[in-house]
Scaffold this motif. Structure first.
Motif, PDB file in Angstrom:
ATOM      1  N   ASP A 140       0.827  -1.213   0.000  1.00 10.64           N
ATOM      2  CA  ASP A 140       0.000   0.000   0.000  1.00 10.64           C
ATOM      3  C   ASP A 140       0.859   1.260   0.000  1.00 10.64           C
ATOM      4  N   VAL A 141       1.885   1.272   0.871  1.00  7.87           N
ATOM      5  CA  VAL A 141       2.749   2.458   0.967  1.00  7.87           C
ATOM      6  C   VAL A 141       3.540   2.644  -0.324  1.00  7.87           C
ATOM      7  N   LEU A 142       4.062   1.560  -0.860  1.00 15.09           N
ATOM      8  CA  LEU A 142       4.871   1.668  -2.076  1.00 15.09           C
ATOM      9  C   LEU A 142       4.031   2.113  -3.270  1.00 15.09           C
ATOM     10  N   ARG A 143       2.782   1.704  -3.323  1.00 12.50           N
ATOM     11  CA  ARG A 143       1.925   2.172  -4.425  1.00 12.50           C
ATOM     12  C   ARG A 143       1.753   3.687  -4.370  1.00 12.50           C
ATOM     13  N   ARG A 144       1.678   4.225  -3.147  1.00 11.69           N
ATOM     14  CA  ARG A 144       1.551   5.685  -3.015  1.00 11.69           C
ATOM     15  C   ARG A 144       2.861   6.393  -3.377  1.00 11.69           C
ATOM     16  N   MET A 145       3.985   5.764  -3.042  1.00  7.96           N
ATOM     17  CA  MET A 145       5.288   6.385  -3.312  1.00  7.96           C
ATOM     18  C   MET A 145       5.706   6.246  -4.775  1.00  7.96           C
ATOM     19  N   GLN A 146       5.140   5.275  -5.469  1.00 10.39           N
ATOM     20  CA  GLN A 146       5.361   5.060  -6.908  1.00 10.39           C
ATOM     21  C   GLN A 146       6.831   4.861  -7.289  1.00 10.39           C
ATOM     22  N   PRO A 147       7.523   3.943  -6.633  1.00  8.09           N
ATOM     23  CA  PRO A 147       8.914   3.670  -7.057  1.00  8.09           C
ATOM     24  C   PRO A 147       8.940   2.952  -8.392  1.00  8.09           C
ATOM     25  N   ARG A 148      10.063   3.071  -9.088  1.00  2.77           N
ATOM     26  CA  ARG A 148      10.251   2.340 -10.337  1.00  2.77           C
ATOM     27  C   ARG A 148      11.308   1.254 -10.175  1.00  2.77           C
ATOM     28  N   MET A 149      12.033   1.313  -9.041  1.00  5.02           N
ATOM     29  CA  MET A 149      13.097   0.331  -8.836  1.00  5.02           C
ATOM     30  C   MET A 149      13.326   0.119  -7.349  1.00  5.02           C
ATOM     31  N   LEU A 150      13.593  -1.136  -6.979  1.00  9.75           N
ATOM     32  CA  LEU A 150      13.995  -1.492  -5.619  1.00  9.75           C
ATOM     33  C   LEU A 150      15.367  -2.149  -5.706  1.00  9.75           C
ATOM     34  N   ILE A 151      16.353  -1.573  -5.002  1.00 10.56           N
ATOM     35  CA  ILE A 151      17.700  -2.147  -4.940  1.00 10.56           C
ATOM     36  C   ILE A 151      17.848  -2.862  -3.605  1.00 10.56           C
ATOM     37  N   VAL A 152      18.217  -4.131  -3.660  1.00  8.19           N
ATOM     38  CA  VAL A 152      18.397  -4.935  -2.447  1.00  8.19           C
ATOM     39  C   VAL A 152      19.861  -5.345  -2.363  1.00  8.19           C
ATOM     40  N   ASP A 153      20.596  -4.742  -1.423  1.00 13.28           N
ATOM     41  CA  ASP A 153      22.024  -5.033  -1.256  1.00 13.28           C
ATOM     42  C   ASP A 153      22.212  -6.250  -0.341  1.00 13.28           C
ATOM     43  N   GLU A 154      23.405  -6.808  -0.376  1.00 12.38           N
ATOM     44  CA  GLU A 154      23.774  -7.963   0.459  1.00 12.38           C
ATOM     45  C   GLU A 154      22.847  -9.161   0.211  1.00 12.38           C
ATOM     46  N   VAL A 155      22.446  -9.344  -1.032  1.00 11.71           N
ATOM     47  CA  VAL A 155      21.464 -10.388  -1.335  1.00 11.71           C
ATOM     48  C   VAL A 155      22.051 -11.792  -1.179  1.00 11.71           C
ATOM     49  N   HIS A 156      23.376 -11.896  -1.121  1.00 11.36           N
ATOM     50  CA  HIS A 156      23.990 -13.212  -0.888  1.00 11.36           C
ATOM     51  C   HIS A 156      23.636 -13.768   0.492  1.00 11.36           C
TER      52      HIS A 156
END
Length: 286
Positions: free
Chosen positions: A135-151
């Protein structure tokens, strides 16, 4: 004393008191090089991808201390958050977070909600955390999510890894955003556990440096930004080979060695980095 070897910004630092000039050596420096430029180009292309059913994603991987975080920070600076006064909502084109140390979905959602500054109940269920996050992300309208340390995914069981990978796929599908997973060279291994997810996440490697013209150009870039009165001639073969051997080809270690060596050159009045300076700082960090 000639200062033509310096970038104008570094040239201005030469007039600072010695302690301030030494302190200025410790800041992060961005120096363009082909692989970083290509990584930024691919990130921009992902960001500009129009919404579609299967959003493209990427795994940006390489050894620890190779420069992944510097690339991410530069990309974030190029895409800062803005505030929509009409809707009263902060908009973030790009959101960056770290994968929790263990692949736990609740911890992931809590980490993401903390990054975007959203409230969360201490006893929230996984379903409610997922709902609030979307819900929050739909309001913020991001186009990309970067996830670091995914290992960190590899720290969990096969079942936990699959659940976390499905979570990333769910967010990409539900929000129509591209996801960039960043991590060590173990990161692609985690994605190979799921053929469908693996096909969506295109790998992009930042390899260790080797002796090359690109590495010499990188050293020339450092020389132009280190506030020393004399040119250090960092592209000399013996210096190039020593830096590569002592740093194991890691950009972060090259940067640290050059900054520490520049500090010695300021303190001893030589005002130029020599092989002796590099050997001194390398032995000090053994």
């Amino acid at each position: 004393m000639a200062r033509d070897h310096l970038h104008p910004t570094a040239r201005k630092m030469l007039d600072l008191p010695q302690d301030e000039r030494i302190r200025a050596l410790q800041v992060d420096r961005w120096i363009d090089y082909p692989r970083a430029t290509e990584a930024l180009r691919r990130l921009r292309r992902l960001l500009e991808t129009p919404e579609r059913e299967r959003m493209p994603c990427m795994v940006l991987h390489g050894p620890s201390n190779i420069g992944k975080t510097l690339i991410m920070r530069k990309f974030l600076r190029s895409n800062p958050p803005s505030f929509d006064a009409t809707r009263g909502v902060e908009q973030r084109t790009v959101i960056a977070m770290q994968m929790p140390p263990t692949p736990d979905q609740r911890r992931f959602y809590r980490a993401l909600l903390s990054v975007i500054g959203a409230p969360q109940g201490s006893n929230s269920t996984l379903a409610s955390l997922e709902q609030v996050t979307c819900d929050v992300l739909r309001r913020m309208q991001p186009r990309m999510l970067i996830v670091d340390e995914v290992h960190h995914l590899l720290a969990g069981s096969h079942r936990e890894q699959r659940a976390s990978l499905n979570l990333l796929k769910y967010l990409a599908n539900e929000l129509k955003i591209s996801i960039v997973a960043m991590g060590t060279n173990d990161a692609p291994v985690a994605f190979h556990t799921d053929a469908q997810i693996c096909s969506r996440f295109t790998p992009f490697e930042l390899p260790r440096w080797t002796e090359s013209e690109d590495f010499r150009r990188l050293l020339s870039g450092f020389e132009a930004l280190l506030p020393l009165n004399r040119a250090s001639q960092l592209t000399q073969r013996e210096i190039v080979q020593y830096l590569l051997a002592a740093s194991d080809g890691l950009l972060g270690d090259v940067s640290r060695m050059l900054s520490d060596a520049a500090e010695l050159a300021i303190l001893d009045g030589s005002e130029a980095i020599t092989l002796m300076h590099l050997e001194t700082v390398a032995h000090a960090n053994v």
